[in-house]
Enzyme design. Structure first.
Site, mmCIF file in Angstrom:
data_model
loop_
_atom_site.group_PDB
_atom_site.id
_atom_site.type_symbol
_atom_site.label_atom_id
_atom_site.label_comp_id
_atom_site.label_asym_id
_atom_site.label_seq_id
_atom_site.Cartn_x
_atom_site.Cartn_y
_atom_site.Cartn_z
ATOM 1 N N LEU A 107 0.815 -1.221 0.220
ATOM 2 C CA LEU A 107 0.001 -0.137 -0.014
ATOM 3 C C LEU A 107 0.853 1.161 0.035
ATOM 4 C CD1 LEU A 107 -2.806 -1.064 2.682
ATOM 5 C CD2 LEU A 107 -2.594 -1.538 0.143
ATOM 6 N N ALA A 108 0.945 1.873 -1.124
ATOM 7 C CA ALA A 108 1.662 3.054 -1.013
ATOM 8 C C ALA A 108 1.012 4.258 -1.846
ATOM 9 C CB ALA A 108 3.042 2.854 -2.055
ATOM 10 N N LYS A 116 5.508 10.666 0.712
ATOM 11 C CA LYS A 116 6.178 9.844 1.879
ATOM 12 C C LYS A 116 6.725 8.572 1.318
ATOM 13 C CE LYS A 116 3.379 7.835 4.730
ATOM 14 N NZ LYS A 116 2.406 7.370 6.223
ATOM 15 N N ASP A 164 4.958 2.273 4.229
ATOM 16 C CA ASP A 164 5.923 3.129 4.975
ATOM 17 C C ASP A 164 6.456 2.404 6.516
ATOM 18 O OD1 ASP A 164 3.527 2.597 6.404
ATOM 19 O OD2 ASP A 164 3.203 4.948 7.028
ATOM 20 N N GLU A 221 -9.576 -0.113 18.285
ATOM 21 C CA GLU A 221 -8.884 0.822 18.261
ATOM 22 C C GLU A 221 -8.560 1.574 19.938
ATOM 23 O OE1 GLU A 221 -7.191 2.053 16.052
ATOM 24 O OE2 GLU A 221 -7.829 0.399 14.902
ATOM 25 N N ASN A 261 -1.887 -4.033 16.588
ATOM 26 C CA ASN A 261 -2.068 -4.415 15.429
ATOM 27 C C ASN A 261 -0.878 -3.699 14.464
ATOM 28 O OD1 ASN A 261 -3.029 -4.900 12.475
ATOM 29 N ND2 ASN A 261 -4.184 -3.132 12.711
ATOM 30 N N HIS A 308 50.343 17.080 -2.150
ATOM 31 C CA HIS A 308 50.062 18.198 -1.530
ATOM 32 C C HIS A 308 49.281 19.225 -2.594
ATOM 33 C CE1 HIS A 308 53.185 17.123 1.145
ATOM 34 N NE2 HIS A 308 53.939 17.419 0.286
ATOM 35 N N TYR A 331 40.485 21.854 -19.048
ATOM 36 C CA TYR A 331 39.361 22.505 -19.625
ATOM 37 C C TYR A 331 39.469 23.695 -20.355
ATOM 38 C CZ TYR A 331 34.323 23.925 -20.024
ATOM 39 O OH TYR A 331 33.038 24.469 -20.410
#
Length: 482
Positions: A12-13, A26, A110, A163, A178, A371, A395
């Site tokens: 689940l994303a 996220k 997540d 809950e 859970n 150096h 360059y």
């Protein structure tokens, strides 16, 4: 328990993750070198599922592109509106053509600390116990705010997930919670999802309602307890992200130390999941190791060093250095305060010293750049010494050019090598030279203006200055001696 190959894993994303307060979705936030969802996909991949599906929604273009990069085998399902976890799983099943025969594991995108071993144990318990659904749970020190797992006292079966706000005093004393991770019978899951209602305060389809539906239909609801409660932690804000990073980093360093790596101060050492070590490596405080960095046997890194996609060979020493995409050869010495950019390759027992920057360059065995130098787009042979304050001028404002310096060369301090140019084997260059033409092997190249001393210039041009007075005093002393 034998390994169970699930018919599908659904990740689940789709959530927005508003508490992250970020333009980045996220699940794409980085943790130890991998996105949050990348960690979940890696754990899910250890199950070797027949189908791997990610449900995307918020910023789905970004998330889908990332999924294609990190997990090419993943299939995406779109949840146009975030109508709850039950609805998201239903979208995942529809992407596979509907009901699936076999075990379906559902995980949250997540939960980056979740391991493949824990998911394997969940699938095995689910099958062995003959459950219709098995919830991954954990015993936590403080269950405040979490859904409690209520079990049947006789059978141990899960009777409810309550809950926190709805829990009684006795239920609030329960410390088993859970995780939001489940294993389902695929056919029963599809049937139950069709019966989930939205008559709740959020008007959403809750996946947890499936448990009650299956239990009321006479099916068994079981649980598998995670060995480490921290595995199930979800990431909802930057504070939790930082805590997860600390936990995962500690897990990675502990594994390295148990495998024979000395980490002097784990609290200030940070590694990505893709970093690898051999035995007897020593990592000093303040070191960060990223990407595909590999430290070979007996090498020593740090303090205060950051290596990205860099290989350090056996016995090498890297001190106070930043390196990206470099290869440090066996017994080579780098730093302090060196910067190795992509394409840099250092030979056996070579040296890159203090305040030296190298880019897309290779130096041979025993060669030293000790150096204050810049080496860009260069090849240097074996046992050559590059003088202090040398610059490889690569360059021209439009194109990059290559410099080649042979073996057993000695270049003077404050040289500039204006590419393209070649210095042959055994050649010397004088201090202060600007080398614009090839130097034949065994030659001495001198490319500088002759020194001219203008007597009395200071007295004439800076009369009365401290310099003029000092020079006059020396002159008087010399006259007195005469």
């Amino acid at each position: 328990m034998s390994a169970i190959r699930p018919a599908a894993v659904v990740v689940l994303a789709a959530g927005e993750g508003t508490r992250m307060k970020s333009a980045t979705p996220k699940v794409l936030h980085e943790l130890c070198g991998r996105s949050l969802v990348g960690h979940v996909l890696a754990a899910a991949g250890e199950l070797d599922p027949e189908n791997l599906v990610a449900v995307v929604g918020h910023a789905r273009e970004k998330v889908t592109a990332h999924l294609a990069e990190v997990a090419p085998d993943v299939r995406t399902a779109v949840q146009e509106q975030q109508n709850g976890t039950g609805h998201a799983v239903r979208m995942g099943l529809e992407a596979m053509g509907g009901a699936v025969d076999g075990v379906v594991v559902v995980v949250c995108g997540d939960t980056p600390l979740l391991t493949g071993e824990t998911l394997k144990a969940l699938a095995a318990t689910h099958t062995a116990d003959g459950n219709a659904v098995t919830v991954l749970t954990a015993e936590v020190p403080d269950a405040t705010g979490y859904g409690r797992i209520v079990r049947d006292g006789a059978s141990g079966a899960v009777t409810a997930i309550v809950e926190h706000k709805d829990a009684s005093e006795s239920q609030r004393a329960i410390r088993e919670i859970n995780s939001g991770v489940f294993a389902f019978d695929g056919q029963l899951l599809a049937d139950a999802l069709g019966k989930v209602r939205t008559d709740n305060s959020q008007g959403e389809e809750y996946l947890t309602d499936v448990l009650g539906i299956l239990r009321e239909a006479g099916h068994r609801v079981g649980a598998s307890v995670a060995g480490d409660h921290r595995e199930i932690a979800g990431i909802n804000n930057r504070v939790q992200l930082a805590e997860a990073r600390r936990i995962l980093n500690d897990r990675l360093l502990t594994g390295a130390m148990l495998a024979g790596v000395t980490v002097v101060d784990p609290a200030t050492t940070w590694v990505d999941v893709t970093v690898t070590f051999e035995q007897d490596v020593v990592v000093h405080p303040g070191t960060q190791l990223h990407g595909t960095t590999h430290l070979a046997e007996g090498c020593e890194v740090g303090p205060n060093t950051r290596l990205t996609d860099t290989r350090v060979e056996a016995g090498a020493r890297v001190d106070n250095t930043v390196a990206n995409g470099a290869h440090v050869g066996p017994q080579a010495s780098v730093g302090p305060y060196a910067y190795l950019r992509p394409g840099t390759r250092l030979g056996l027992k070579s040296k890159i010293g203090t305040f030296v920057e190298a880019k897309n360059s290779s130096i041979g065995e025993g060669t030293k750049v000790p150096h204050l130098s810049y080496m860009g787009d260069a090849t240097v042979g074996d046992f050559t010494n590059i003088g202090a304050a040398s610059v490889f001028v690569n360059y021209d404002g439009q194109d990059k050019h290559h410099t080649t310096i042979g073996s057993h060369c000695r270049t003077g301090s404050d040289n500039m090598f204006v590419a393209p140019v070649t210095v042959g084997d055994g050649a010397y260059t004088a201090a202060g030279s600007v080398i614009t033409k090839d130097v034949p092997p065994g030659s001495l190249a001198v490319a500088r203006g002759q020194q001219r001393n203008i007597e009395g210039w200071v007295a004439r041009k800076r009369p009365g200055s401290a310099a003029a007075k000092a020079a006059e005093a020396v002159s008087r002393e010399a006259d007195g001696e005469d």
